[in-house]
Design an enzyme around this catalytic site. Structure first.
Site, PDB file in Angstrom:
ATOM      1  N   THR A   1      22.928  65.364  40.441  1.00 51.79           N
ATOM      2  CA  THR A   1      22.767  65.060  39.022  1.00 51.79           C
ATOM      3  C   THR A   1      23.025  66.277  38.150  1.00 51.79           C
ATOM      4  O   THR A   1      23.731  66.205  37.143  1.00 51.79           O
ATOM      5  CB  THR A   1      21.325  64.573  38.767  1.00 51.79           C
ATOM      6  OG1 THR A   1      20.938  63.708  39.833  1.00 51.79           O
ATOM      7  CG2 THR A   1      21.219  63.843  37.454  1.00 51.79           C
ATOM      8  N   VAL A   2      22.435  67.410  38.547  1.00 48.91           N
ATOM      9  CA  VAL A   2      22.572  68.614  37.725  1.00 48.91           C
ATOM     10  C   VAL A   2      24.012  69.135  37.773  1.00 48.91           C
ATOM     11  O   VAL A   2      24.588  69.495  36.745  1.00 48.91           O
ATOM     12  CB  VAL A   2      21.575  69.705  38.167  1.00 48.91           C
ATOM     13  CG1 VAL A   2      21.835  71.007  37.412  1.00 48.91           C
ATOM     14  CG2 VAL A   2      20.144  69.235  37.933  1.00 48.91           C
TER      15      VAL A   2
ATOM     16  N   ARG B   1      28.966  68.037  49.898  1.00 49.52           N
ATOM     17  CA  ARG B   1      29.185  67.541  51.244  1.00 49.52           C
ATOM     18  C   ARG B   1      30.119  66.331  51.279  1.00 49.52           C
ATOM     19  O   ARG B   1      30.952  66.211  52.148  1.00 49.52           O
ATOM     20  CB  ARG B   1      27.849  67.202  51.921  1.00 49.52           C
ATOM     21  CG  ARG B   1      27.264  68.399  52.669  1.00 49.52           C
ATOM     22  CD  ARG B   1      25.856  68.105  53.109  1.00 49.52           C
ATOM     23  NE  ARG B   1      25.018  67.803  51.941  1.00 49.52           N
ATOM     24  CZ  ARG B   1      23.710  67.581  51.994  1.00 49.52           C
ATOM     25  NH1 ARG B   1      23.088  67.609  53.143  1.00 49.52           N
ATOM     26  NH2 ARG B   1      23.028  67.347  50.900  1.00 49.52           N
TER      27      ARG B   1
ATOM     28  N   VAL C   1      13.118  77.339  35.770  1.00 51.13           N
ATOM     29  CA  VAL C   1      11.795  77.170  35.168  1.00 51.13           C
ATOM     30  C   VAL C   1      11.920  76.381  33.864  1.00 51.13           C
ATOM     31  O   VAL C   1      12.655  76.775  32.959  1.00 51.13           O
ATOM     32  CB  VAL C   1      11.125  78.527  34.880  1.00 51.13           C
ATOM     33  CG1 VAL C   1       9.753  78.321  34.261  1.00 51.13           C
ATOM     34  CG2 VAL C   1      11.021  79.361  36.145  1.00 51.13           C
TER      35      VAL C   1
ATOM     36  N   GLY D   1      12.341  56.482  38.721  1.00 51.28           N
ATOM     37  CA  GLY D   1      13.104  57.699  38.947  1.00 51.28           C
ATOM     38  C   GLY D   1      12.456  58.961  38.384  1.00 51.28           C
ATOM     39  O   GLY D   1      13.052  60.023  38.381  1.00 51.28           O
TER      40      GLY D   1
ATOM     41  N   GLU E   1      10.060  61.532  42.955  1.00 52.35           N
ATOM     42  CA  GLU E   1      10.897  61.362  44.136  1.00 52.35           C
ATOM     43  C   GLU E   1      10.202  60.488  45.183  1.00 52.35           C
ATOM     44  O   GLU E   1       8.989  60.276  45.123  1.00 52.35           O
ATOM     45  CB  GLU E   1      11.204  62.741  44.742  1.00 52.35           C
ATOM     46  CG  GLU E   1      11.676  63.710  43.685  1.00 52.35           C
ATOM     47  CD  GLU E   1      12.751  64.640  44.187  1.00 52.35           C
ATOM     48  OE1 GLU E   1      13.373  64.349  45.214  1.00 52.35           O
ATOM     49  OE2 GLU E   1      12.974  65.659  43.530  1.00 52.35           O
TER      50      GLU E   1
ATOM     51  N   LYS F   1       7.451  77.759  39.895  1.00 47.38           N
ATOM     52  CA  LYS F   1       7.829  78.188  38.554  1.00 47.38           C
ATOM     53  C   LYS F   1       6.852  79.227  38.027  1.00 47.38           C
ATOM     54  O   LYS F   1       7.236  80.199  37.370  1.00 47.38           O
ATOM     55  CB  LYS F   1       7.874  76.976  37.634  1.00 47.38           C
ATOM     56  CG  LYS F   1       8.962  75.964  38.025  1.00 47.38           C
ATOM     57  CD  LYS F   1       8.760  74.635  37.292  1.00 47.38           C
ATOM     58  CE  LYS F   1       9.825  73.613  37.671  1.00 47.38           C
ATOM     59  NZ  LYS F   1       9.462  72.257  37.193  1.00 47.38           N
TER      60      LYS F   1
ATOM     61  N   GLY G   1      15.982  66.930  34.063  1.00 50.18           N
ATOM     62  CA  GLY G   1      17.087  66.053  33.660  1.00 50.18           C
ATOM     63  C   GLY G   1      18.391  66.808  33.681  1.00 50.18           C
ATOM     64  O   GLY G   1      18.434  68.027  33.548  1.00 50.18           O
TER      65      GLY G   1
END
Lengths: 435, 435
Positions: free
Chosen positions: A14-15, A46, A134, A189, A192, A207, A308
């Site tokens: 996602t990131v 992958r 962080v 979502g 996890e 963090k 996000g």
């Protein structure tokens, strides 16, 4: 315009997809701010066939993320593989020793291996940056290491895990219990499938250890973060807190403890009661917030989206813009050999008010035993609430708030009660902030 | 350790003395973070004999602040003389053209002459920095120009004047009227003897123009900030707002207006109604807060001490540490010739809810005339409140809240009412944020 900064992305979840989208969408603006274009030269993950919602065909594809570390035209490796060790760490070591700057969102790896990597980056003359590690899109690492750089910071604390904050504020809004809300959060979502890292406070501890190192100029001690998650917080605790004018938030706190012979590093992640007037009380949902207290600037608060794709990509690309501008910085705001080595501090020197909640058998004498333990430990009780059934049959919930006093007293009282059959299950202890 | 960064301080008021105190107190820490010491080489102010609470005898004294620009051993001039033109501007021009970096807390000078000085600094290859000019100790300039640099920012707004916020939050807490609270604020040192710059919104407008330039990458247009201060806010407005679930704050807002043929720059300082759930509603006293909305990071909030010797000195020295690290940056986050030139935008394309308050004669027909004007301008009224006497004898207060709609409708309605003897005095219009 100057030569582009050539970057390679390792890991396209996602990131990673968010970073691609950001660099494409804001390309012109980034080039004006960075004074040169930022160019994605290679990408790697992958599974090449997976649909990531972005067109990766313009970019050189590498099947093995480790390969990005050795491409001669790459200036910066952006690692979004994840995991504290394994491929991510191997890639970091290889990229840095190969003379490439390294940007990551990987809090676990930085919490565990940040010092080693920072020293390697200094030796290689490259940048190591992890703003996204962080508090997602909040530029809190830059805020502390540069914006607040003139200050001696003695305390940094905040809401560092969006999943926990979402769960706690949803419990607050709905009156539902932890397990119930967690299930929903997983379906939506926000949590996890294996939520352990989040709900047990480990992610927040990663963090916090990073923030403490930067804020205080001390060597990271993730191993010394005292960590309690939110799995023990009951709907009854939230109702009780609200009746007293508080909300419950998972707070990471790091302080320099000056109560002992030499300064110590106090680090704790734990649910806290936050008074409704405190700015952290209005931080709802997946939002994160960090407060730092400096000896000249006073109290500074940063608040924003803690996770996000968009916010995290924003932080990753801010690091890339710094590097493009030639501002490599030091990973922990000063060269790693300058970081002080402080021993972990116990909570004994801390003074404050605490909330204690017990689940006890519904029989005479229990309250007397608890209050006697408080008295014997020198803990003064401000208010005492016995609520109806909350645990299993035959159990009741007893909560109390202490007057301001040393935390060591509370620890001592709990030691006296430990093993007593008046206390059916381990009590929940939360410190109180504000009010 | 590397060579010290030699600085000269011009102007030794509260902030100047604060900078001396900070650099002395945190010297060792600053040297670790800056990777070299920051050394005060010279100080200058008009009156050498004045007691400033700090010992200035270790430092070279210059009677004429202009002299600091020509001392060959000085790397950076720190200007704390104040004023948009005059000696401060002359000093800035001379120092920069003489090859010295320039750090200032002077928002008026930057709002008026920032572009000229930025171009001069670029030509001379020196830094121009002014973190302390906006929101005191909050590193919001760094936050926007570096932390949020990856984002297209379309809106920035916040509480930018501590004096106004102190007065409004005190009016709120005590129910007292503006003039009364202002008098107290002056006695307590929260407001100046001549409070015009603060209470008329000019100081906030200076800061807003600077923030807008940095956030949007646009040329500064202080002249185009539509500015209304807080002198027209009555205790009755605050009571009315509270009854509706809002507080009143002086808000500076800058937006890119995309409603017209080409993008425009909308900038306004005006009292607003802020819904109690919005993070800005809990910003009390002399605290400042800035919100920026980016296309990837989402909403980011910075909050902290907006004024005072310590916080302002913290921002000044953060700039010095950047310069000591060799990170000169660009004054407005990109070279000044790259800043876009946008025409000022009218409010016509904005959509939202508004609060309008009239002081009207206490006679029949007045409400009918106001509501007819609203109807004719297409403004839909959400609620309408007639309160008892609030102005002079024979006058009553009428307030209304509109439904969401174009601001142009409100402007049109007020035009219809302009000159009517149903409206005794100019109405107060406040936009509504949140809720």
């Amino acid at each position: 315009m100057a030569e582009p900064l050539n970057i390679a992305l390792a890991g396209l979840g996602t990131v990673g997809a968010g970073v691609v989208r950001l660099i494409e969408t804001n390309a012109e603006l980034i080039a004006r701010r960075a004074r040169r274009p930022i160019r994605i030269a290679a990408v790697s993950a992958r599974d090449r066939s997976k649909d990531r919602g972005v067109d990766l065909s313009p970019y050189r594809w590498l099947d093995d993320p480790a390969e990005v570390a050795t491409q001669p035209d790459i200036d910066v490796v952006v690692e979004m593989v994840g995991g504290s060790d394994g491929p991510a760490l191997a890639l970091a070591r290889k990229a840095i020793s190969g003379g490439k700057s390294f940007v990551t969102a990987n809090k676990a790896m930085i919490a565990h291996h940040g010092l080693e990597l920072a020293a390697a980056a200094e030796a290689a003359g490259v940048a190591l940056k992890f703003e996204a590690a962080v508090a997602g899109g909040i530029p809190v690492i830059k805020g502390l290491s540069e914006g607040a750089a003139a200050n001696a910071i003695e305390r940094v604390y905040g809401i560092l895990n969006g999943t926990c904050n979402y769960i706690l504020s949803t419990m607050e809004d709905t009156g539902r219990d932890f397990a119930d809300v967690l299930g929903d959060a997983q379906r939506l979502g926000y949590a996890e499938a294996d939520p352990t890292f989040d709900v047990e406070g480990i992610d927040a501890a990663h963090k916090l250890a990073i923030l403490a190192g930067i804020a205080f100029g001390t060597r990271l001690r993730f191993d010394a973060v005292e960590t309690t998650g939110i799995t023990g917080v009951m709907a009854a605790d939230i109702a009780q807190a609200r009746a007293l004018g508080y909300v419950i938030r998972l707070i990471g706190t790091a302080e320099i403890d000056r109560g002992g012979a030499s300064p110590g590093l106090f680090q704790r992640v734990r649910p806290h009661l936050i008074h409704c007037d405190h700015p952290l009380a209005s931080v709802d949902g997946a939002t994160n917030a960090v407060v730092a207290e400096g000896n000249f600037m006073g109290r500074l608060l940063f608040q924003g989206a803690g996770a996000g794709a968009g916010p995290t990509a924003s932080a990753v690309v801010a690091d890339l813009i710094d590097i493009a501008r030639g501002e490599k910085g030091a990973a922990f705001s000063m060269p790693s050999h300058e970081l002080e080595s402080l021993e972990p501090a116990q909570s004994g020197h801390r003074v404050g008010r605490s909330y204690l909640r017990f689940i006890v058998p519904d029989r005479p004498g229990v309250l007397a035993e608890i209050t006697a333990a408080m008295r014997d430990a020198g803990v003064s009780i401000e208010s005492f609430i016995q609520k109806g059934r909350g645990g299993d049959a035959g159990e009741v919930i007893v909560a109390l708030v202490t007057h301001e006093g040393p935390e060591s007293g509370v620890t001592e009282a709990l030691k006296i009660l430990d093993g007593s059959d008046s206390v059916a299950r381990p009590p929940l202890v939360m410190q109180i902030i504000g009010g």
